[in-house]
Design a protein around this motif. Structure first.
Motif, short mmCIF file in Angstrom:
data_model
loop_
_atom_site.label_atom_id
_atom_site.label_comp_id
_atom_site.label_asym_id
_atom_site.label_seq_id
_atom_site.Cartn_x
_atom_site.Cartn_y
_atom_site.Cartn_z
N ALA A 42 0.83 -1.22 0.00
CA ALA A 42 0.00 0.00 0.00
C ALA A 42 0.85 1.26 0.00
CB ALA A 42 -0.99 0.01 1.16
N THR A 43 1.99 1.18 -0.69
CA THR A 43 2.79 2.39 -0.87
C THR A 43 2.24 3.20 -2.03
OG1 THR A 43 4.33 1.20 -2.31
CG2 THR A 43 4.90 1.31 0.02
N ASP A 44 1.36 2.58 -2.77
CA ASP A 44 0.77 3.20 -3.95
C ASP A 44 -0.75 3.17 -3.78
OD1 ASP A 44 0.37 4.24 -6.45
OD2 ASP A 44 0.88 2.41 -7.53
N GLU A 45 -1.34 4.30 -3.43
CA GLU A 45 -2.79 4.34 -3.21
C GLU A 45 -3.52 4.52 -4.54
OE1 GLU A 45 -3.94 7.19 -0.29
OE2 GLU A 45 -2.47 6.46 1.15
N CYS A 46 -4.75 4.08 -4.56
CA CYS A 46 -5.56 4.19 -5.76
C CYS A 46 -5.85 5.66 -6.06
CB CYS A 46 -6.87 3.44 -5.60
SG CYS A 46 -7.91 3.52 -7.06
N PRO A 47 -5.42 6.14 -7.22
CA PRO A 47 -5.73 7.52 -7.59
C PRO A 47 -7.24 7.67 -7.83
CG PRO A 47 -4.02 6.60 -9.00
CD PRO A 47 -4.59 5.48 -8.20
N ARG A 48 -7.75 8.82 -7.53
CA ARG A 48 -9.17 9.06 -7.78
C ARG A 48 -9.41 9.10 -9.29
NH1 ARG A 48 -11.72 13.64 -4.27
NH2 ARG A 48 -11.70 14.49 -6.36
N ALA A 55 -4.52 6.39 -14.51
CA ALA A 55 -3.80 5.92 -13.32
C ALA A 55 -4.71 5.09 -12.42
CB ALA A 55 -3.20 7.09 -12.55
N SER A 56 -5.95 5.51 -12.30
CA SER A 56 -6.93 4.77 -11.50
C SER A 56 -7.16 3.38 -12.07
CB SER A 56 -8.25 5.55 -11.42
OG SER A 56 -9.21 4.81 -10.70
N LYS A 57 -7.31 3.30 -13.39
CA LYS A 57 -7.51 2.00 -14.04
C LYS A 57 -6.27 1.11 -13.89
CE LYS A 57 -10.97 3.17 -17.48
NZ LYS A 57 -11.32 3.25 -18.91
N ALA A 58 -5.09 1.70 -14.01
CA ALA A 58 -3.85 0.93 -13.87
C ALA A 58 -3.73 0.38 -12.45
CB ALA A 58 -2.64 1.80 -14.22
N TRP A 59 -4.03 1.20 -11.45
CA TRP A 59 -3.96 0.76 -10.05
C TRP A 59 -4.97 -0.35 -9.81
CZ3 TRP A 59 -6.88 -0.14 -5.86
CH2 TRP A 59 -6.22 -0.31 -4.64
N THR A 60 -6.18 -0.18 -10.31
CA THR A 60 -7.24 -1.18 -10.13
C THR A 60 -6.83 -2.51 -10.75
OG1 THR A 60 -8.92 0.54 -10.06
CG2 THR A 60 -9.67 -1.68 -10.60
N ARG A 61 -6.20 -2.45 -11.91
CA ARG A 61 -5.74 -3.67 -12.58
C ARG A 61 -4.64 -4.35 -11.77
NH1 ARG A 61 -2.18 -5.67 -16.46
NH2 ARG A 61 -3.16 -6.95 -18.05
N LYS A 62 -3.67 -3.59 -11.28
CA LYS A 62 -2.59 -4.16 -10.48
C LYS A 62 -3.14 -4.77 -9.19
CE LYS A 62 1.44 -2.23 -10.01
NZ LYS A 62 2.56 -1.28 -9.80
N ILE A 85 -13.09 -9.84 -0.14
CA ILE A 85 -12.16 -8.73 0.04
C ILE A 85 -11.71 -8.24 -1.33
CG2 ILE A 85 -9.90 -8.05 0.94
CD1 ILE A 85 -10.32 -10.14 3.17
N GLY A 86 -11.82 -6.95 -1.56
CA GLY A 86 -11.46 -6.38 -2.85
C GLY A 86 -10.09 -5.73 -2.89
N SER A 87 -9.39 -5.75 -1.79
CA SER A 87 -8.08 -5.12 -1.69
C SER A 87 -7.01 -6.19 -1.46
CB SER A 87 -8.06 -4.14 -0.52
OG SER A 87 -6.76 -3.84 -0.11
N ALA A 88 -5.98 -6.19 -2.31
CA ALA A 88 -4.89 -7.13 -2.14
C ALA A 88 -4.20 -6.93 -0.79
CB ALA A 88 -3.88 -6.99 -3.28
N LYS A 89 -4.04 -5.69 -0.37
CA LYS A 89 -3.40 -5.41 0.91
C LYS A 89 -4.21 -5.99 2.07
CE LYS A 89 -1.77 -1.98 4.18
NZ LYS A 89 -0.95 -2.98 4.80
N ILE A 90 -5.51 -5.78 2.05
CA ILE A 90 -6.35 -6.29 3.13
C ILE A 90 -6.38 -7.81 3.10
CG2 ILE A 90 -8.71 -6.37 4.03
CD1 ILE A 90 -8.98 -3.43 3.11
#
Length: 104
Positions: A42-48, A55-62, A85-90
């Motif tokens: 979670a060093t890279d937060e989902c951009p709005r 950037a939001s789509k790229a983060w969502t894909r990763k 759970i929808g978050s890899a970190k969680i």
């Protein structure tokens, strides 16, 4: 007890509560190699999406890719626990918590 192996390149054996330390190293290394570890850390937060749609789509894909690796490398009981759970970190943190409870 039979140990199920996975066809995933990420791990040689799916996660159960007894092999967490080996699983953690294997999946962590795989995520680093696939440039997905920043999502789990979670060093890279989902951009709005309003600010930067690409950037939001790229983060969502990763995030989806990292979450998929975690899910397919878990035994069915653990996968059932993290299925919504929808978050890899969680998901990563939840698996760690479950496996550390077993040790206690």
């Amino acid at each position: 007890m039979e140990t199920r192996t996975t066809s995933s390149a990420a791990v040689s054996e799916v996660l159960n509560v007894n092999n967490y330390l080996v699983w953690k190293v294997q999946v962590g290394t795989y995520l680093i190699a696939q440039d997905l570890w920043d999502i789990v850390e979670a060093t890279d937060e989902c951009p709005r999406q309003e600010d930067d749609e690409a950037a939001s789509k790229a983060w969502t894909r990763k995030n989806a890719m990292a979450l998929h690796v975690i899910q397919i490398s878990c035994e069915p009981r653990l996968c059932f626990v993290i299925r919504l759970i929808g978050s890899a970190k969680i998901a990563w943190d939840t698996v760690e918590e479950i496996c550390s409870i077993k040790k206690k």
